[in-house]
Design a protein around this motif. Sequence first.
Motif, short mmCIF file in Angstrom:
data_model
loop_
_atom_site.label_atom_id
_atom_site.label_comp_id
_atom_site.label_asym_id
_atom_site.label_seq_id
_atom_site.Cartn_x
_atom_site.Cartn_y
_atom_site.Cartn_z
N LEU A 95 -51.57 19.41 8.44
CA LEU A 95 -52.30 18.98 9.43
C LEU A 95 -51.77 19.00 10.76
N THR A 96 -50.48 18.63 10.85
CA THR A 96 -49.61 18.80 12.06
C THR A 96 -49.28 20.03 12.67
N PHE A 97 -49.03 20.95 11.73
CA PHE A 97 -48.80 22.49 11.92
C PHE A 97 -49.88 23.47 11.82
N ALA A 98 -51.03 22.83 11.48
CA ALA A 98 -52.11 23.82 11.05
C ALA A 98 -52.30 24.93 12.32
N PRO A 99 -52.39 26.14 11.91
CA PRO A 99 -52.63 27.30 13.01
C PRO A 99 -53.97 27.57 13.26
N GLY A 100 -54.91 27.28 12.16
CA GLY A 100 -56.45 27.35 12.56
C GLY A 100 -57.34 26.48 11.58
N THR A 101 -58.34 26.60 11.77
CA THR A 101 -59.47 25.80 11.09
C THR A 101 -59.24 25.65 9.76
N ALA A 102 -59.21 26.80 8.97
CA ALA A 102 -58.89 27.08 7.50
C ALA A 102 -57.78 26.11 6.84
N TRP A 103 -56.87 25.75 7.70
CA TRP A 103 -55.79 25.09 7.15
C TRP A 103 -56.35 23.31 7.16
N LEU A 104 -57.15 22.93 7.93
CA LEU A 104 -57.45 21.62 8.10
C LEU A 104 -58.00 21.20 6.77
N TYR A 105 -58.76 22.21 6.06
CA TYR A 105 -59.28 21.70 4.65
C TYR A 105 -58.35 21.29 3.80
N PRO A 106 -57.49 22.28 3.41
CA PRO A 106 -56.34 21.73 2.42
C PRO A 106 -55.50 20.49 2.81
N GLY A 107 -55.35 20.37 3.99
CA GLY A 107 -54.54 19.29 4.60
C GLY A 107 -55.39 17.95 4.53
N ILE A 108 -56.46 17.94 4.70
CA ILE A 108 -57.37 16.76 4.83
C ILE A 108 -57.75 16.33 3.33
N ILE A 109 -57.94 17.54 2.29
CA ILE A 109 -58.01 17.02 0.94
C ILE A 109 -56.73 16.40 0.67
N LEU A 110 -55.79 16.78 0.56
CA LEU A 110 -54.45 16.37 0.39
C LEU A 110 -54.15 14.96 0.88
N LEU A 111 -54.41 14.87 2.12
CA LEU A 111 -54.06 13.51 2.96
C LEU A 111 -55.14 12.52 2.23
N GLY A 112 -56.23 12.67 2.03
CA GLY A 112 -57.25 11.95 1.48
C GLY A 112 -56.87 11.44 0.12
N PHE A 113 -56.73 12.35 -0.76
CA PHE A 113 -56.55 12.25 -2.33
C PHE A 113 -55.05 11.24 -2.28
N ALA A 114 -54.15 11.80 -1.56
CA ALA A 114 -53.10 10.71 -1.62
C ALA A 114 -53.16 9.25 -1.22
N ALA A 115 -53.83 9.09 -0.05
CA ALA A 115 -54.08 7.67 0.47
C ALA A 115 -54.97 6.91 -0.48
N GLY A 116 -56.03 7.71 -1.17
CA GLY A 116 -56.69 6.96 -2.30
C GLY A 116 -56.17 6.63 -3.38
N ALA A 117 -55.32 7.54 -3.91
CA ALA A 117 -54.67 7.25 -5.17
C ALA A 117 -53.50 6.15 -4.76
N ASP A 118 -52.90 5.82 -3.76
CA ASP A 118 -52.06 4.91 -3.43
C ASP A 118 -52.52 3.65 -3.27
N LEU A 119 -53.80 3.48 -2.73
CA LEU A 119 -54.45 2.28 -2.32
C LEU A 119 -54.50 1.03 -3.48
N PRO A 120 -55.09 1.47 -4.71
CA PRO A 120 -55.39 0.65 -5.79
C PRO A 120 -54.09 0.21 -6.46
N VAL A 121 -53.17 1.01 -6.56
CA VAL A 121 -51.80 0.73 -7.03
C VAL A 121 -51.03 -0.22 -6.36
N SER A 122 -50.92 0.13 -4.91
CA SER A 122 -50.03 -0.85 -3.96
C SER A 122 -50.66 -2.19 -3.72
N MET A 123 -52.01 -2.10 -3.85
CA MET A 123 -52.68 -3.63 -3.90
C MET A 123 -52.21 -4.36 -5.09
#
Length: 423
Positions: A95-123
């Motif tokens: 997401l930091t280095f995305a050159p266009g709109t198409a790159w936002l989709y995989p970046g956001i999917i990966l960012l969200g999945f990772a945050a969600g997977a981490d939350l219950p484990v860390s708590m």
Amino acid sequence: MSTTRSATRHAWWVAFLSGMVSYLDAGAIVTTGTALVLYSEEFGFGIETIAPLSSILTFSIAVGALIGGRLGDRFGRRRIFIITLTLFAIGAAVLTFAPGTAWLYPGIILLGFAAGADLPVSMSMIAEAATDENRGKLVSFTHILWMGGVIAVNLLGALFGGLGAVAGRILYGHLLVIAIVVLVLRLQLPESKAWQTTATLMAVNPEMRGLRALKPLLSRRYMSALIATGVFYALVNIAANINGQFSTYMFTTVAGATVSTASTIGLIVTIVSTVSLLLLMRVVDGSHRMMWFVIMAALSLVAFMIPATIGVTVLTLVIFGVLYSIGGAVAGEPMYKVWSQELFPTSHRATAQGITIAFTRIVAALVGLYIPSLIAFGPSSIYYLMAATSIVAFVIGIFWIGRMPKATDDDPALRAEGESVSA
């Protein structure tokens, strides 16, 4: 005495490093809400793209929580939250280095999945490092870290908001740097002792590793806690999610403010909320917890009704933001986090949280798809929605969850399950 102090320091260190996922989760949500507005100027898209991307982020968090929670109970807290934070850093880099709109989709999917997977484990890692005397305080502390993520993003937005898409890259780049630093520090944390004890039982009873291991969650006691915490969190999170993802849009597009102004106001409001969280940390392990919950629930409802009845202006949004940031800090997600640690045993704690977080984020994602239509119908309507869903959540918290007994790892239902499997 020195041993006790050492254990306390260790618990706080675990709470900080594990709880930083709350910082990153908040940072991901608020950054995406702001950065998409900034990227839209360079990439040439509008609300018709912003709304789906915001919902994709929320849905990805849901899927990640569902998968990560179960993996955390099965394979350990430490192993999973190192993998998830690595994935988060990769998503932030895209997401930091995305050159266009198409790159936002995989970046956001990966960012969200990772945050969600981490939350219950860390708590769960935090709850298992704490004692009965400070568990609520340590879990509540993670929401201060959550607020820290909001403050950092708003501060960066206030400083660089006028730079357009460059500001969006700075916001996501900030998440990338923080994720890498926390990942390096997490490598030094040992595994949860409580989980290691549970893992020993799983080794003796291999069948407990499969789907049958989830049977206790289907018992009357834990299913009731699962439904109650899941519905409470889903309903109370609708308001928080709408505010987090569309606050900048409401200030800029509806009320006519600039991105820098919106970020500055958001920064001030979040600092106020952090003070309220300090109050929660003082009362959450005491006998007056529910009294404060009721007071802050009432304050939240007052906050919703101001822009709903008076109209959406910069002034009403500021008043709403201040009151809701105070009330929601006690009668919102922080209380869900505390209840989720108390109502489930070690063997199923992360799984249960993963299920309730996933359900909550799916609900938020679906609701988020209709927010642009509600704004077009009348901006005040979304605040009526916030009030309606929150009222139901508060009733559940006061009259259902607040009366439930805490779980223990020696629950007869858990022993019975283990004995039946080994037999």
